[in-house]
Design an enzyme around this catalytic site. Structure first.
Site, PDB file in Angstrom:
ATOM      1  N   GLU A 167       0.784  -1.165  -0.174  1.00  0.00           N
ATOM      2  CA  GLU A 167       0.031   0.170   0.081  1.00  0.00           C
ATOM      3  C   GLU A 167       0.717   1.184   0.008  1.00  0.00           C
ATOM      4  O   GLU A 167       0.894   1.959   0.991  1.00  0.00           O
ATOM      5  CB  GLU A 167      -1.010   0.109   1.323  1.00  0.00           C
ATOM      6  CG  GLU A 167      -1.730  -1.223   1.257  1.00  0.00           C
ATOM      7  CD  GLU A 167      -2.876  -0.990   2.273  1.00  0.00           C
ATOM      8  OE1 GLU A 167      -2.943  -0.213   3.119  1.00  0.00           O
ATOM      9  OE2 GLU A 167      -3.993  -1.821   2.314  1.00  0.00           O
ATOM     10  N   ASN A 293      -5.710  -4.716  -2.053  1.00  0.00           N
ATOM     11  CA  ASN A 293      -6.355  -4.829  -0.733  1.00  0.00           C
ATOM     12  C   ASN A 293      -7.689  -4.100  -0.685  1.00  0.00           C
ATOM     13  O   ASN A 293      -7.733  -2.757  -1.154  1.00  0.00           O
ATOM     14  CB  ASN A 293      -5.602  -4.139   0.271  1.00  0.00           C
ATOM     15  CG  ASN A 293      -4.274  -4.993   0.315  1.00  0.00           C
ATOM     16  OD1 ASN A 293      -4.023  -5.836  -0.196  1.00  0.00           O
ATOM     17  ND2 ASN A 293      -3.338  -4.297   1.023  1.00  0.00           N
ATOM     18  N   GLU A 346      -5.541  -8.579   0.537  1.00  0.00           N
ATOM     19  CA  GLU A 346      -6.518  -8.213   1.724  1.00  0.00           C
ATOM     20  C   GLU A 346      -7.799  -8.180   1.588  1.00  0.00           C
ATOM     21  O   GLU A 346      -8.265  -7.449   0.665  1.00  0.00           O
ATOM     22  CB  GLU A 346      -5.859  -7.167   2.297  1.00  0.00           C
ATOM     23  CG  GLU A 346      -4.638  -7.327   3.242  1.00  0.00           C
ATOM     24  CD  GLU A 346      -4.084  -5.805   3.786  1.00  0.00           C
ATOM     25  OE1 GLU A 346      -4.633  -4.986   4.209  1.00  0.00           O
ATOM     26  OE2 GLU A 346      -2.909  -5.826   3.917  1.00  0.00           O
TER      27      GLU A 346
END
Ligand code: GCO
Length: 441
Positions: A167, A293, A346
């Site tokens: 991220e 994610n 995720e």
């Protein structure tokens, strides 16, 4: 109507965690200090006043945790390595005790038939590197590649899948614009430098892993919140598009199109991203997979963010539950970019879980959340998007950054007083999904 969505054979089912959020053992076996050790001990940074010194004590309890992962039928497990356990000051002399620890983890997983997926950077930068500017300093990207090479040399014979950075948008923006994460900076110019050097680090680490281990699969995990307009008025659509340029496209375009989106320059100014010749070729070299994610979407209009969509359900994080937006996102990314296969690295939700006297957790909302998101994923796959696997966030309840231990994302409940674990209903449910390789609607 009951609908069974069967996943393809070999679909990778897993669960994910990250080092600072679960390990504890903050000062053990030669580990150096990370920016999260510093940040969580600074007054007022963590809303609950807690820190990750002990966390889930996974440093000591990993064997029992992996037994539980096996009970959940997990085929894969995504974890991150703490850079300062390997290089206490970020570079220079390797701390062998740190490498040995991750060796024990890898061995324990393999014994149980669980495939390890390693994330190299899930935010716990060595403090010594931060003291020299952190990701603003381009040297950090070079040290990151050395660290990647050291791990690849040690584990490349047993670990096939590598995620460079987790991220980058969160690191740049939440770490350096809003300052809610370590290192707690609030400066847009800093964030733009950080963002670019994370991508350079990704490129250099990709090369370094491949140089030591030619059969490695290398990817990156992005937090891509689709930005959807509050209404279909042109002003709202423009606002949403600007935000998408500043968030999703800021990282997707250089990675998969070798250029920053022009609007990023319009919005941030032209001189702020320190791009050197060849950087974009390095950043956009082909990778083996994209990690996504996904938790929620962003809704935006010309008057600002819409934090309460009428009729929508919200999680304990205050995030809208929106599985159809995941389907739309996958379809959009597949159309807008030439992507490698995708892993959902995720997905999950925070719920106010209650442990019953019998040691059970009836987290029906989490089951529904995961079920709906898996259905969106399967539908996108049937409509042509190549998704190879899914990692639930998270295997166990853990330290949720600025929220401390107050937000529970686990399939397994952790009593942080006793360090006892209890499989939640969602964990038993997920075990069945994996066993049958299908989701029921
Ligand atoms: C994330 C982080 C996780 C968080 C999760 C829930 O990558 O944002 O990987 O560390 O705990 O997203 O907020």
């Amino acid at each position: 109507m009951t609908e069974n969505l069967v996943f393809p054979r070999g679909f990778v089912w897993g669960a994910a965690t990250s080092s600072y959020q679960i390990e504890g053992a903050a000062k053990v076996d030669g580990k150096g200090q990370s920016i999260w050790d510093t940040f969580s001990h600074a007054p007022g940074k963590i809303l609950t006043g807690e820190n990750g010194d002990i966390a889930c004590d996974h440093y000591n309890l990993y064997e029992a945790d992996f037994q539980l992962a096996k009970q959940l039928n997990c085929k894969a497990y995504r974890f991150s390595v703490s850079w300062p356990r390997i290089y206490p000051i970020g570079h220079g002399k390797i701390n062998l005790a740190g490498l040995d620890y991750y060796d024990r983890l890898v061995e324990s997983l393999l014994e149980k038939g669980i495939d390890p997926y390693i994330t190299l950077y899930h935010w716990d930068l060595p403090q010594s590197l931060q003291d020299k500017g952190g990701w603003v300093n381009r040297d950090t990207a070079g040290y990151f590649a050395d660290y990647a090479a050291a791990l690849s040399r040690r584990f490349g014979d047993r670990v096939k899948n590598w995620i460079t950075i987790n991220e980058p948008w969160v690191v740049a923006s939440i770490g350096n614009v809003t300052g809610e994460h370590a290192p707690g900076v609030r400066d847009i110019k800093t964030a733009l430098h950080v963002g670019h050097h994370l991508l350079v680090g990704h490129g250099l680490a990709t090369q370094a892993i491949r140089a030591t281990n030619s059969s490695a699969n290398v990817g990156i995990s992005l937090s891509v919140n689709p930005v959807e307009a509050a209404t279909d008025s042109p002003a709202d659509i423009k606002a949403a598009d600007d935000e998408w340029n500043k968030s999703g496209r800021w990282f997707l375009d250089p990675l998969f199109g070798a250029a920053y989106p022009p609007k990023v320059y319009d919005l941030f100014g032209h001189d702020l991203i320190p791009v050197l010749p060849n950087d974009l070729a390095l950043i956009s070299q082909s990778i083996d997979f994209l990690g996504l994610n996904y938790y929620t979407r962003t809704v935006l209009g010309s008057k600002g963010f819409v934090n309460k969509v009428p009729g929508s359900e919200y999680t304990d994080m205050g995030w809208e539950v929106q599985s159809p937006a995941l389907y739309r996102l996958l379809m959009k990314l597949n159309k807008d970019y030439n992507l490698p296969p995708i892993f959902i690295t995720e997905n999950g939700c925070a719920v106010t879980d209650q442990l019953t006297l019998e040691g059970q957790v009836h987290d029906a909302r989490r089951i529904k959340y995961m079920q709906d998101h898996l259905i969106s994923i399967r539908r996108a796959m049937l409509d042509g998007v190549h998704v190879r696997g899914y990692f639930a966030w998270s295997l166990i309840d853990n330290f949720e950054w600025q929220h401390g231990f107050s937000k529970r994302f686990g399939l397994i409940y952790v009593d942080f007083e006793t360090q006892k674990r209890y499989i939640k209903d969602s964990g038993y449910w997920y075990a069945k999904v994996i066993q049958h390789n299908e989701v029921h609607k």
